[in-house]
Design a protein around this motif. Structure first.
Motif, PDB file in Angstrom:
ATOM      1  N   ALA A 203       0.646  -1.706   0.123  1.00 15.15           N
ATOM      2  CA  ALA A 203       0.156   0.076   0.108  1.00 15.15           C
ATOM      3  C   ALA A 203       1.036   1.299  -0.005  1.00 15.15           C
ATOM      4  N   SER A 204       0.047   2.413  -0.866  1.00 19.75           N
ATOM      5  CA  SER A 204       1.190   3.594  -0.605  1.00 19.75           C
ATOM      6  C   SER A 204       1.286   4.530   1.253  1.00 19.75           C
ATOM      7  N   HIS A 205       1.975   4.908   1.139  1.00 14.52           N
ATOM      8  CA  HIS A 205       1.520   5.959   2.316  1.00 14.52           C
ATOM      9  C   HIS A 205       0.349   5.981   2.266  1.00 14.52           C
ATOM     10  N   GLU A 206      -0.262   6.669   1.565  1.00 14.26           N
ATOM     11  CA  GLU A 206      -1.057   7.646   1.888  1.00 14.26           C
ATOM     12  C   GLU A 206      -2.263   7.161   2.524  1.00 14.26           C
ATOM     13  N   GLU A 207      -2.161   5.686   1.934  1.00 10.64           N
ATOM     14  CA  GLU A 207      -3.082   4.306   2.297  1.00 10.64           C
ATOM     15  C   GLU A 207      -3.123   3.770   3.693  1.00 10.64           C
ATOM     16  N   ILE A 208      -1.687   3.609   3.731  1.00  9.32           N
ATOM     17  CA  ILE A 208      -1.555   3.024   5.358  1.00  9.32           C
ATOM     18  C   ILE A 208      -2.061   4.132   6.682  1.00  9.32           C
ATOM     19  N   VAL A 209      -1.278   5.423   6.419  1.00  7.09           N
ATOM     20  CA  VAL A 209      -2.138   6.415   7.251  1.00  7.09           C
ATOM     21  C   VAL A 209      -3.484   7.038   7.575  1.00  7.09           C
ATOM     22  N   THR A 210      -4.131   6.647   6.304  1.00  5.46           N
ATOM     23  CA  THR A 210      -5.635   6.148   6.178  1.00  5.46           C
ATOM     24  C   THR A 210      -6.193   4.620   6.897  1.00  5.46           C
ATOM     25  N   PHE A 211      -5.362   3.949   6.550  1.00  7.04           N
ATOM     26  CA  PHE A 211      -5.954   2.658   7.738  1.00  7.04           C
ATOM     27  C   PHE A 211      -5.745   2.799   9.066  1.00  7.04           C
ATOM     28  N   ILE A 212      -4.532   3.584   9.527  1.00  7.70           N
ATOM     29  CA  ILE A 212      -3.862   4.041  10.975  1.00  7.70           C
ATOM     30  C   ILE A 212      -4.869   4.539  11.484  1.00  7.70           C
ATOM     31  N   SER A 213      -5.642   5.835  10.776  1.00  6.40           N
ATOM     32  CA  SER A 213      -6.459   6.568  11.154  1.00  6.40           C
ATOM     33  C   SER A 213      -7.865   5.950  11.936  1.00  6.40           C
ATOM     34  N   MET A 214      -7.886   4.973  10.583  1.00  8.49           N
ATOM     35  CA  MET A 214      -9.561   4.024  10.990  1.00  8.49           C
ATOM     36  C   MET A 214      -9.298   3.403  11.880  1.00  8.49           C
ATOM     37  N   ILE A 215      -8.035   2.972  12.179  1.00  5.94           N
ATOM     38  CA  ILE A 215      -8.142   1.789  13.572  1.00  5.94           C
ATOM     39  C   ILE A 215      -8.329   2.757  14.499  1.00  5.94           C
ATOM     40  N   ARG A 216      -7.765   3.808  14.746  1.00  4.88           N
ATOM     41  CA  ARG A 216      -7.408   4.774  15.849  1.00  4.88           C
ATOM     42  C   ARG A 216      -8.799   4.788  16.523  1.00  4.88           C
ATOM     43  N   LYS A 217      -9.832   5.075  14.965  1.00  7.09           N
ATOM     44  CA  LYS A 217     -11.390   5.354  15.498  1.00  7.09           C
ATOM     45  C   LYS A 217     -12.087   4.122  16.253  1.00  7.09           C
ATOM     46  N   LEU A 218     -11.761   3.400  16.170  1.00  4.27           N
ATOM     47  CA  LEU A 218     -12.532   1.646  16.618  1.00  4.27           C
ATOM     48  C   LEU A 218     -12.108   2.090  17.839  1.00  4.27           C
ATOM     49  N   ASN A 219     -13.168   0.204  18.591  1.00 10.72           N
ATOM     50  CA  ASN A 219     -12.643   0.846  20.348  1.00 10.72           C
ATOM     51  C   ASN A 219     -12.444  -0.906  20.365  1.00 10.72           C
ATOM     52  N   PRO A 220     -11.583  -0.551  20.797  1.00 15.61           N
ATOM     53  CA  PRO A 220      -9.750  -1.803  21.544  1.00 15.61           C
ATOM     54  C   PRO A 220     -11.409  -2.791  22.325  1.00 15.61           C
ATOM     55  N   LYS A 221     -12.378  -1.886  23.306  1.00 14.78           N
ATOM     56  CA  LYS A 221     -12.810  -2.996  24.489  1.00 14.78           C
ATOM     57  C   LYS A 221     -13.794  -2.612  24.362  1.00 14.78           C
ATOM     58  N   PRO A 222     -15.134  -3.430  23.485  1.00 13.49           N
ATOM     59  CA  PRO A 222     -16.080  -3.221  23.215  1.00 13.49           C
ATOM     60  C   PRO A 222     -17.280  -2.932  24.248  1.00 13.49           C
ATOM     61  N   ALA A 223     -16.203  -3.855  25.789  1.00 12.88           N
ATOM     62  CA  ALA A 223     -17.344  -4.323  27.057  1.00 12.88           C
ATOM     63  C   ALA A 223     -17.138  -2.802  27.623  1.00 12.88           C
ATOM     64  N   SER A 224     -16.394  -2.027  27.595  1.00 16.89           N
ATOM     65  CA  SER A 224     -15.761  -1.096  28.324  1.00 16.89           C
ATOM     66  C   SER A 224     -17.283   0.193  28.051  1.00 16.89           C
ATOM     67  N   LEU A 225     -17.809   0.531  27.502  1.00 17.34           N
ATOM     68  CA  LEU A 225     -19.066   1.598  27.847  1.00 17.34           C
ATOM     69  C   LEU A 225     -19.625   1.133  29.320  1.00 17.34           C
ATOM     70  N   PHE A 226     -19.756  -0.465  29.250  1.00 14.83           N
ATOM     71  CA  PHE A 226     -20.876  -0.874  30.184  1.00 14.83           C
ATOM     72  C   PHE A 226     -20.503  -1.074  32.019  1.00 14.83           C
ATOM     73  N   THR A 227     -20.972  -1.504  32.238  1.00 15.12           N
ATOM     74  CA  THR A 227     -20.774  -1.557  33.316  1.00 15.12           C
ATOM     75  C   THR A 227     -19.997  -2.945  33.968  1.00 15.12           C
ATOM     76  N   ASN A 228     -19.492  -3.388  34.348  1.00 11.49           N
ATOM     77  CA  ASN A 228     -18.424  -4.430  34.288  1.00 11.49           C
ATOM     78  C   ASN A 228     -19.088  -4.975  35.565  1.00 11.49           C
ATOM     79  N   ASP A 229     -20.430  -6.231  34.633  1.00 10.70           N
ATOM     80  CA  ASP A 229     -21.411  -7.042  35.521  1.00 10.70           C
ATOM     81  C   ASP A 229     -21.759  -8.007  34.222  1.00 10.70           C
TER      82      ASP A 229
END
Length: 446
Positions: A203-229
Motif C-alpha cells: 500500500a501507499s504511504h497515504e493508504e497506510i496513514v488512512t488505515f491507521i486513522s481508521m483503526i484509531r477510531k475503533l473501540n479496542p474494548k467493546p465492553a468498556s462502555l458498560f458496567t463490568n457485570d
C-alpha cells in the motif's frame, strides 16, 4: 320493516382483571431483583408487611422425582451474589441472543459463551469446557460464535484485538486485504513503522496513514462502555441436583428472596386501640394487602417449582447426555401436565433460571420446535437432528464422502421426516463444508 328500539337480555362470561390479579401476574413475571425491589417498596408503604432474610437452616421448597432421597442444597454462598438491577451489557446481550437465536440448542450455547466474556468484551478461544459440559461438538460452538460476533456492541466476542478490530471494520464495509495485512502487524503500527507496513501491505504511504486513522477510531474494548457485570453469576430461581440412585432433586432458591410475613402481632395491638373510622379502614386495607402478598408469594413459588419440575422431567436426557438429547417441548405440553394456562407457563419460564449440573439456564431455553417422525415414535428436536448429521459426517470415510442427499435419505431411513435443504441448512449452521469441499480436503490428505 320498521326499526324500533327494544330491550334484550344476554348472558356472557368475561374475565374481570382485578387489581390484585393484575399484580399477581406481574409478580409472576418479575425477576429476583425486581421482586425484591417490589417487596421493599410495598413494605415501606405498608407497616403490616414484615421482610426478613431467609434463615440458613430453613428448609427450602423442593420436589423430588425418581428414587426418593432426602436432600438439601446449601445456598448461603449465593446470598452475596444478589445485586440491584441496572441496565448492563448482560441485558443487551440477553435481549439480542433471544432475538437472533431461535434454535434452543444454539441459544444454550450462546449464553454459555457469554459467561466466558471478560471485562473488555473478549472471549478465550478454548471452548473445550463448554464442549464437555454440554456434550456438543466444537464446530457447532464455532458456528454460534460467528453469529454472536455480529451482535452489538461491534467487536464483542472477539478472541483477539486483531479479530475485534476486523469485526468492526467489516461491519463498516472497510475491511480489505491490505487492512487485513496491517491488522496482522499491529506491533508495527504501535511503533509507527510506516515503510515496513507499506511493503507488507503493498500500500501507499497515504493508504497506510488512512488505515491507521481508521483503526484509531475503533473501540479496542467493546465492553468498556458498560458496567463490568457481564461475568457476574445469574441468580438461579431453582436448583437441580442428581440424586443417589437416579432421578433429580429440584428445589427453590429461597435464599435469594426475603421472607414475607403479615405482622399479626402488630395488627392485633393497634386494631383495638384505633377508633377513628378512616384509620380503621387504612389498617384493614393494609392487613388485607399483607395477607394477599404472602399468599401471592406462596403461589408464585409453587408455580415456578411445578413448571420447573415438569421441564426437568421432559428434558432429563439432556441433563444426562447433553444437547444431542434435547427434546421438542411446547408451552402447551407443560401447561397440560401442570394444569395451568400456556400464558402462565410463558410468564413463569421467562427470566427464570435453573442451576443444573450442566450450568445455569433460563427455563424457556428448553422449549423447541419438533421434527416429525414417520414411524410415529417420539419427535426429535432440531438440536438432536443436527447432532445426528454431525455424527454421520464425522464417521464418513475418505473414499465415501456423504452428500446432503445421502444424509437426507439416511435420516429418513431412521424415521426422521426431513428435507434435503434442511440438512444443508443445519450443516451450514454448524460450519461443516459441502461434500465437494470435504472431498477436496480428503484428496489433499488433510
Amino acid at each position: 320493516m320498521a326499526i324500533t328500539p327494544k330491550i334484550e337480555q344476554q348472558q356472557s362470561q368475561t374475565l374481570v382483571m382485578t387489581a390484585q390479579l393484575q399484580q399477581a401476574i406481574k409478580m409472576l413475571q418479575m425477576t429476583h431483583a425486581e421482586l425484591c425491589s417490589f417487596l421493599e417498596d410495598t413494605a415501606e408503604k405498608n407497616p403490616l408487611i414484615e421482610l426478613s432474610s431467609q434463615e440458613s437452616e430453613q428448609k427450602s421448597a423442593a420436589y423430588d422425582y425418581g428414587k426418593p432421597r432426602s436432600s438439601s442444597f446449601n445456598t448461603e454462598d449465593l446470598e452475596d451474589q444478589i445485586i440491584a438491577y441496572k441496565p448492563s451489557l448482560r441485558d443487551l446481550l440477553t435481549e439480542q441472543i433471544n432475538i437472533e437465536f431461535s434454535d434452543p440448542s444454539q441459544k444454550i450455547i450462546a449464553f454459555a459463551l457469554s459467561e466466558l466474556l471478560d471485562d473488555a468484551g473478549y472471549i478465550a478461544s478454548d471452548f473445550s469446557s463448554i464442549s464437555k459440559r454440554l456434550s456438543v461438538p466444537l464446530p457447532e460452538i464455532e458456528a454460534v460464535l460467528q453469529k454472536l460476533q455480529q451482535l452489538e456492541p461491534s467487536g464483542i466476542f472477539a478472541r483477539s484485538l486483531k479479530e475485534c478490530l476486523a469485526i468492526q471494520l467489516k461491519e463498516q464495509n472497510l475491511l480489505n486485504p491490505k487492512i487485513e495485512k496491517l491488522l496482522e502487524n499491529l506491533h508495527m503500527v504501535a511503533k509507527h513503522e510506516i515503510k515496513s507496513l507499506m511493503r507488507i501491505c503493498k500500500a501507499s504511504h497515504e493508504e497506510i496513514v488512512t488505515f491507521i486513522s481508521m483503526i484509531r477510531k475503533l473501540n479496542p474494548k467493546p465492553a468498556s462502555l458498560f458496567t463490568n457485570d457481564v461475568v457476574v453469576a445469574i441468580i438461579p430461581d431453582v436448583f437441580m441436583l442428581p440424586k443417589l440412585g437416579g432421578g433429580w432433586h429440584i428445589e427453590l432458591n429461597t435464599a435469594a428472596l426475603p421472607k414475607v410475613l403479615a405482622n399479626e402481632r402488630f395488627y392485633t395491638q393497634i386494631k383495638g386501640s384505633i377508633k377513628n373510622k378512616e384509620e380503621k379502614s387504612y389498617i384493614s386495607e393494609n392487613w388485607q394487602q399483607a395477607n394477599w402478598i404472602v399468599k401471592a408469594m406462596r403461589q408464585r413459588a409453587t408455580t415456578i417449582l411445578k413448571a420447573s419440575t415438569e421441564i426437568v422431567k421432559h428434558q432429563s436426557d439432556f441433563f444426562t447426555h447433553g444437547i444431542s438429547s434435547l427434546k421438542p417441548l411446547t408451552l402447551k405440553e407443560i401447561a397440560a401436565s401442570t394444569e395451568m394456562h400456556p400464558s402462565t407457563i410463558s410468564r413463569v419460564t421467562n427470566n427464570k433460571y435453573i442451576s443444573t449440573p450442566r450450568g445455569t439456564f433460563e427455563l424457556k431455553y428448553f422449549f423447541s420446535n419438533a421434527l416429525s417422525r414417520e414411524d410415529g415414535k417420539e419427535d426429535m428436536s432440531s438440536a438432536s437432528v443436527k447432532s445426528r448429521i454431525q455424527d454421520l459426517i464425522e464417521k464418513e470415510k475418505r473414499d465415501f464422502i456423504l452428500s446432503d442427499s445421502y444424509i437426507t435419505m439416511k435420516l429418513r431411513g431412521e424415521g426422521i421426516d426431513i428435507a434435503r435443504r434442511t440438512v444443508a441448512k443445519y450443516r451450514e449452521m454448524m460450519n461443516i463444508p459441502t461434500s465437494a469441499q470435504r472431498k477436496r480436503i480428503a484428496r489433499a490428505g488433510m
